[in-house]
Structure formats: C-alpha cells, structure tokens
Design a protein around this motif. Structure first.
Motif: not given
Length: 289
Positions: A65-92
C-alpha cells in the motif's frame, strides 16, 4: 549475458514481492493492481523502499500500500503539472504570435532574417509545415480553401497547432531582441530565462504525457535559475537543479501572471500532504518546505 527470464503470472509476481520482504495484506487488491499496472512500471515506485537494490530486498515494514500510495500520488502530480503547463504554453504561444504579428507582420515566421540561425529556421519551418498538414482544425482548412498565397496561414493561426517543443525551438531561435524582450516582459523575466524554461518544460511535458515517473526524477534538460526578480530567485534551490522543485516554483510563478488568484499551489501542497510524501526527493529543502 544471454537474457533467459521467463514471464511471471500475477500470482508469481506477488509471491516474488513477498519473498523479497514486501508486506501484502490484501492479496486480491494487489492482484487487481498488478493486472492493470505493469509490474515493471510499479517497480520504479518501490525502488525507494529497497535496502538492497542488487538483490531487490525491501526495508523492514515495507507495505504494498505504501508503494501504491506513491504511484497514485505521482499520477495526480502529473495531472496537476500538465494543467499548469497547458495554461502557460497557451499564454506563451499567444504572446509570441501577438508580438511577432504586430512587430514584423502576419507571416513574419516565414522571414529567415528574424532567426538567429538560418539552419535552425529551415528545420523549424519544415516541422511547422508538417504540423499544419496534419492539422484538422477548422481554421486551418478555412485558410487553405480561401487563400492561395502564402501557402501557410498567419502566425496567430499556426501558433495554435505548434507543439510545445517546436514553439520552444522557435522562440529560442528568435533574433529581434526587442520582440524577445516584449514577450518575456509579460512575465517579468529575462528572455533567456524564458527560453531556458520552455526547453525544460518540453521535457517535463513529455514525461507527463507519456505517464512516466515524475516526482523524484532527475531531469536531463534543466532550467536556468533566474537572478531576477529577487523573490523568485530566493525561492529556487541551487543545490537541486535537476529535481522537480525548481520546476514547480517556476510553474507557480508563471501561473500567477496567466491566471491570477489561482489555487494551483494550494492544490500541490494539499496533494503532498494527503499522500505524506517525502518531498526532499523532489528537491525541496528545509528552507523551501
């Protein structure tokens, strides 16, 4: 050495993990996870829990479960980072199209004299032509049907079909200093700092888009740490230039121009806290926590 390993069933994978010291209290859950998440992919997330990497022996008390927790965190982190990148890329891309059009004309990207290196311009233009040909956007089809010259649409149209990597290369190769500065000034950054971050962001975006591990990765293409504005420079971790922390700082900085009063950074901190992540492996330090 000849590779002679045979594939293992899901049950054999579970037995192997148990034999190496991993605690699996819910075998059906582990079976379900390994059915849908490749054992090899998940291996990147149990690596920090190993005490003996050569023999793949886990530290005492390591739970699936510790490993799975880290895996799920990383998946959510990627989505959050992609959200920021999308808005910044469109602006630039918007700033680039706007200032290029107003300073140099609607088809200024076709002018090789505006490029630092003509050979790069030739390569970038060929890539752009290919992206326009592949595009099924209505505004691209409209231009092709209505106009015969030039062959390609105006810059405000082609900017919408450019990949982040291509846009990064185009901005890096842009020659007119006044135009470079006008674009970068929209974010109160030096133009070379912006160019560096766009190159770095291309690698980050590709990692996220291909669902690869992000949280503790060491990047190949690093961003140049800015000296100004001072408050931004002070937030950077000079000792961890290849880690994610500095990327997150820059994303948050740019988002505050693109989307004032956004809650992105708050979501990031809440995500780290929710999954109880050791953020030192992301490049945070005590000073920057």
């Amino acid at each position: 050495m000849l590779f002679n390993k045979s594939p293992k069933t899901i049950d054999e994978q579970i037995e192997l993990l148990i034999s190496r010291g991993m605690i699996i209290t819910d075998r059906p859950k582990a079976h379900d996870v390994l059915t849908h998440v490749n054992y090899y992919r998940l291996g990147a997330y149990w690596l920090p829990f190993e005490q003996d990497h050569e023999n793949h022996i886990f530290r005492s008390g390591t739970c699936f479960d510790d490993v799975l927790n880290l895996y799920i965190f990383d998946r959510k982190l990627r989505l959050l980072v992609l959200d920021a990148i999308e808005r910044i890329e469109v602006s630039c891309r918007t700033q680039w199209a706007y200032f290029m059009a107003h300073n140099h004309g609607s088809h200024s990207y076709l002018d090789s004299t505006l490029a630092r290196k003509e050979s790069y311009w030739v390569s970038n233009l060929q890539s752009l032509e290919n992206e326009v040909k592949r595009s099924k956007e209505v505004f691209i089809e409209h231009y092709k049907n209505k106009y015969t010259q030039p062959d390609l649409p105006p810059i405000w149209a082609v900017s919408e079909v450019m990949s982040l990597g291509l846009f990064s290369r185009w901005f890096t190769n842009l020659k007119p200093m006044a135009t470079r500065k006008k674009i970068a000034n929209q974010y109160n950054l030096d133009h070379e700092i912006l160019a560096s971050f766009l190159r770095h962001l291309t690698e980050v975006r590709n990692i996220c888009a291909h669902h690869s591990r992000l949280w503790n990765r060491k990047f190949t293409v690093t961003l140049t740490i800015p000296k100004n504005p001072t408050y931004l420079a002070e937030k950077m971790n000079q000792n961890e230039k290849r880690r994610l922390y500095n990327t997150l700082v820059m994303l948050n900085y740019l988002l505050n121009f693109v989307s004032p009063n956004n809650s992105w950074y708050k979501q990031l901190i809440e995500l780290i806290q929710e999954h109880q992540i050791n953020h030192n492996l992301m490049g945070f330090s005590e000073k920057h926590s």
